[in-house]
Design a protein around this motif. Structure first.
Motif, mmCIF file in Angstrom:
data_model
loop_
_atom_site.group_PDB
_atom_site.id
_atom_site.type_symbol
_atom_site.label_atom_id
_atom_site.label_comp_id
_atom_site.label_asym_id
_atom_site.label_seq_id
_atom_site.Cartn_x
_atom_site.Cartn_y
_atom_site.Cartn_z
ATOM 1 N N PRO A 12 8.641 2.450 -0.877
ATOM 2 C CA PRO A 12 7.325 2.819 -1.392
ATOM 3 C C PRO A 12 6.411 1.629 -1.654
ATOM 4 N N SER A 13 5.119 1.920 -1.608
ATOM 5 C CA SER A 13 4.109 0.924 -1.952
ATOM 6 C C SER A 13 3.912 0.896 -3.462
ATOM 7 N N ALA A 14 3.399 -0.224 -3.959
ATOM 8 C CA ALA A 14 3.059 -0.314 -5.374
ATOM 9 C C ALA A 14 1.769 0.440 -5.681
ATOM 10 N N GLU A 15 1.006 0.747 -4.645
ATOM 11 C CA GLU A 15 -0.279 1.424 -4.818
ATOM 12 C C GLU A 15 -0.094 2.916 -4.670
ATOM 13 N N SER B 90 4.313 5.636 2.616
ATOM 14 C CA SER B 90 3.747 6.713 1.874
ATOM 15 C C SER B 90 4.565 6.629 0.657
ATOM 16 N N PRO B 91 4.254 6.627 -0.201
ATOM 17 C CA PRO B 91 4.527 5.981 -1.452
ATOM 18 C C PRO B 91 5.513 6.679 -2.353
ATOM 19 N N GLY B 92 6.024 6.039 -3.327
ATOM 20 C CA GLY B 92 6.939 6.615 -4.276
ATOM 21 C C GLY B 92 6.831 5.900 -5.583
ATOM 22 N N ARG B 93 7.858 5.981 -6.434
ATOM 23 C CA ARG B 93 7.728 5.441 -7.765
ATOM 24 C C ARG B 93 8.935 4.633 -8.214
ATOM 25 N N ASP B 94 9.756 4.152 -7.316
ATOM 26 C CA ASP B 94 10.900 3.337 -7.685
ATOM 27 C C ASP B 94 10.547 1.870 -7.564
ATOM 28 N N GLU B 95 11.233 1.008 -8.331
ATOM 29 C CA GLU B 95 11.033 -0.428 -8.209
ATOM 30 C C GLU B 95 11.517 -0.897 -6.847
ATOM 31 N N LEU B 96 10.817 -1.860 -6.278
ATOM 32 C CA LEU B 96 11.229 -2.442 -5.012
ATOM 33 C C LEU B 96 12.203 -3.570 -5.302
ATOM 34 N N ALA C 204 15.741 2.459 13.122
ATOM 35 C CA ALA C 204 14.530 1.679 13.376
ATOM 36 C C ALA C 204 13.896 1.326 12.044
ATOM 37 N N LEU C 205 13.664 0.037 11.827
ATOM 38 C CA LEU C 205 13.049 -0.455 10.599
ATOM 39 C C LEU C 205 11.678 -1.028 10.958
ATOM 40 N N GLY C 206 10.615 -0.498 10.348
ATOM 41 C CA GLY C 206 9.299 -0.956 10.757
ATOM 42 C C GLY C 206 8.257 -0.885 9.672
ATOM 43 N N PHE C 207 7.071 -1.416 9.988
ATOM 44 C CA PHE C 207 5.911 -1.260 9.120
ATOM 45 C C PHE C 207 4.646 -1.267 9.953
ATOM 46 N N ASP C 208 3.644 -0.571 9.438
ATOM 47 C CA ASP C 208 2.358 -0.442 10.106
ATOM 48 C C ASP C 208 1.447 -1.539 9.562
ATOM 49 N N VAL C 209 1.131 -2.523 10.390
ATOM 50 C CA VAL C 209 0.427 -3.731 9.932
ATOM 51 C C VAL C 209 -0.921 -3.405 9.304
ATOM 52 N N SER C 210 -1.764 -2.676 10.020
ATOM 53 C CA SER C 210 -3.124 -2.443 9.531
ATOM 54 C C SER C 210 -3.180 -1.463 8.369
ATOM 55 N N GLN C 211 -2.145 -0.647 8.195
ATOM 56 C CA GLN C 211 -2.118 0.308 7.092
ATOM 57 C C GLN C 211 -1.634 -0.321 5.788
ATOM 58 N N THR C 212 -1.019 -1.487 5.859
ATOM 59 C CA THR C 212 -0.348 -2.067 4.692
ATOM 60 C C THR C 212 -1.053 -3.327 4.236
ATOM 61 N N ASP C 213 -1.411 -3.365 2.958
ATOM 62 C CA ASP C 213 -2.080 -4.527 2.378
ATOM 63 C C ASP C 213 -1.186 -5.757 2.523
ATOM 64 N N ALA C 214 -1.765 -6.857 3.008
ATOM 65 C CA ALA C 214 -0.983 -8.086 3.163
ATOM 66 C C ALA C 214 -0.445 -8.570 1.825
ATOM 67 N N ALA C 215 -1.144 -8.222 0.721
ATOM 68 C CA ALA C 215 -0.688 -8.630 -0.606
ATOM 69 C C ALA C 215 0.637 -7.982 -0.978
ATOM 70 N N ARG D 25 6.069 -2.724 -9.107
ATOM 71 C CA ARG D 25 5.391 -1.444 -9.230
ATOM 72 C C ARG D 25 4.215 -1.555 -10.193
ATOM 73 N N GLN D 26 3.013 -1.125 -9.780
ATOM 74 C CA GLN D 26 1.842 -1.252 -10.631
ATOM 75 C C GLN D 26 1.121 0.075 -10.869
ATOM 76 N N GLN D 27 1.482 1.108 -10.156
ATOM 77 C CA GLN D 27 0.853 2.406 -10.334
ATOM 78 C C GLN D 27 -0.667 2.324 -10.189
ATOM 79 N N LEU D 28 -1.137 1.744 -9.089
ATOM 80 C CA LEU D 28 -2.564 1.662 -8.834
ATOM 81 C C LEU D 28 -3.018 2.943 -8.141
ATOM 82 N N ARG D 29 -4.085 3.535 -8.659
ATOM 83 C CA ARG D 29 -4.574 4.780 -8.062
ATOM 84 C C ARG D 29 -5.505 4.469 -6.901
#
Length: 371
Positions: free
Chosen positions: A261-264, A78-84, A294-305, A92-96
């Motif tokens: 955070p995601s870039a989107e 769930s997203p934020g606005r810092d550089e990864l 615990a470090l994780g990610f949700d596969v189907s929720q996250t764009d492979a790109a 970071r691309q700020q895609l809506r």
């Protein structure tokens, strides 16, 4: 001579006693959790929340839900606005992100014929108070009389047709007959209020579609997770936040949750880093000792790109070094480079299967289905 020996023994005893006290103090300091360089302080959540209640992705799933560990190393993103800053993470691309749309892939669609065009204001004033049927969301759209596009109703616009879409499945399971009946009742009230005639598909056909989609989703749902376990000294909450922030993690909405955070804009996070919520809520977070994350990610929720696997792998290595921690799987076994390579190969096949069903990981339909 005996007096000198007595004094010598007494002095030696004093030295030994001082040594014992010093050793005890040193051991006590070692037992204290590692603290941040600056004093621990309460931190404000910086994890943006998804657009609306109907579009939210749950942070946690009910115990026993179908998504509980369905692959090697599987377990929770769930997203934020810092550089990864982790290699492999996107810039970071700020895609809506667009709002949910009725989608024949995952929704049962109900056309509503109007006797005459209706205004967006009228539609909005008669929308059901809750656009959920049991655990399934539904959406109502209008065909804009000016541009011919389907859209969520907007005040000031006119609509020549309406349609509703009820989600067939999500992580709570398949749409059932009770939920479908609740949807029909709500939509009939709405249709009568705006002067529309709703054409409902047969319940048995809908239920069969829902079960088939749910079966596919159950076989292709995965949430990857590794554990970071302290090798020696425990960590304070502030120390974990400080170290994780060096790699792009920011505080999440829930206690004991950090996110990469995601870039989107509006999208789920690329990664989550979670720990004991009671420690995060402690009156003195600096004294609360953490020994496992615990470090994780949700596969189907996250764009492979967004390269979530690369970010996950790199973050696990970087954080284990900074925190002096072991990287282990859900059985407590060390996760080696070979283990990560195997998981990467399995994910490639999973991505291909989702793509073949037009439910690519991170797509709006996939995020709704796997929520």
């Amino acid at each position: 001579m005996s007096g000198d020996l007595t004094l010598a023994l007494a002095a030696l005893g004093g030295v030994v006693l001082v040594g014992v006290v010093a050793h005890g103090a040193w051991q006590a300091r070692r037992a204290d959790p590692k603290k941040a360089v600056t004093a621990d302080s309460r931190f404000e959540p910086r994890e943006p929340v998804m657009g609306g209640a109907e579009d939210a992705t749950p942070d946690a799933l009910p115990a026993g839900s179908r998504s509980d560990a369905r692959s090697a190393g599987a377990s929770a993103a769930s997203p934020g606005r810092d550089e990864l800053t982790i290699d492999g993470a996107p810039s970071r691309q700020q895609l809506r992100r667009s709002m949910p749309r009725v989608d024949a892939l995952i929704d049962v669609i109900v056309p509503m014929t109007l006797e005459a065009p209706v205004t967006g204001d009228a539609v909005l004033s008669h929308l059901p108070g809750s656009r959920r049927a049991g655990s399934k969301p539904f959406f109502i759209e209008g065909l804009n009389a000016d541009n011919g596009e389907w859209e969520a109703p907007v005040a000031g616009q006119r609509y020549g047709e309406l349609q509703a879409g009820l989600q067939l499945a999500n992580r709570s399971g398949a749409l059932n007959e009770i939920e479908y009946s609740e949807f029909v009742q709500k939509l009939e009230v709405f249709a009568d209020a705006v002067g529309a005639m709703a054409d409902f598909p047969d319940m048995l056909d809908v239920a069969a579609r829902a079960r088939e989609l749910d079966a596919f989703a159950g076989e292709h749902d995965a949430q990857m997770s590794v554990q970071l376990r302290a090798r020696s000294a425990a960590w304070s909450v502030g120390y974990v936040v400080q170290q994780a922030s060096r790699h792009g993690f920011v505080p999440g909405v829930l206690p004991g949750r950090l996110v990469l955070p995601s870039a989107e804009e509006g999208a789920p996070p690329v990664l989550t880093l979670t720990f004991d919520s009671q420690a995060a809520l402690s009156d003195d977070p600096g004294a609360a000792a953490l020994r496992e994350l615990a470090l994780g990610f949700d596969v189907s929720q996250t764009d492979a790109a967004a390269s979530p696997f690369a970010a996950w792998h790199a973050s696990a290595i970087a954080l284990s070094q900074d925190l002096d921690a072991d990287v282990v799987d859900d059985r407590g076994q060390p996760l080696t480079s070979a283990g990560f390579t195997f998981i990467d190969g399995e994910l490639v096949r999973l991505y291909e299967a989702l793509q073949a069903r037009d439910l690519a990981a991170g797509s709006p339909a996939a995020r709704r289905l796997f929520s």
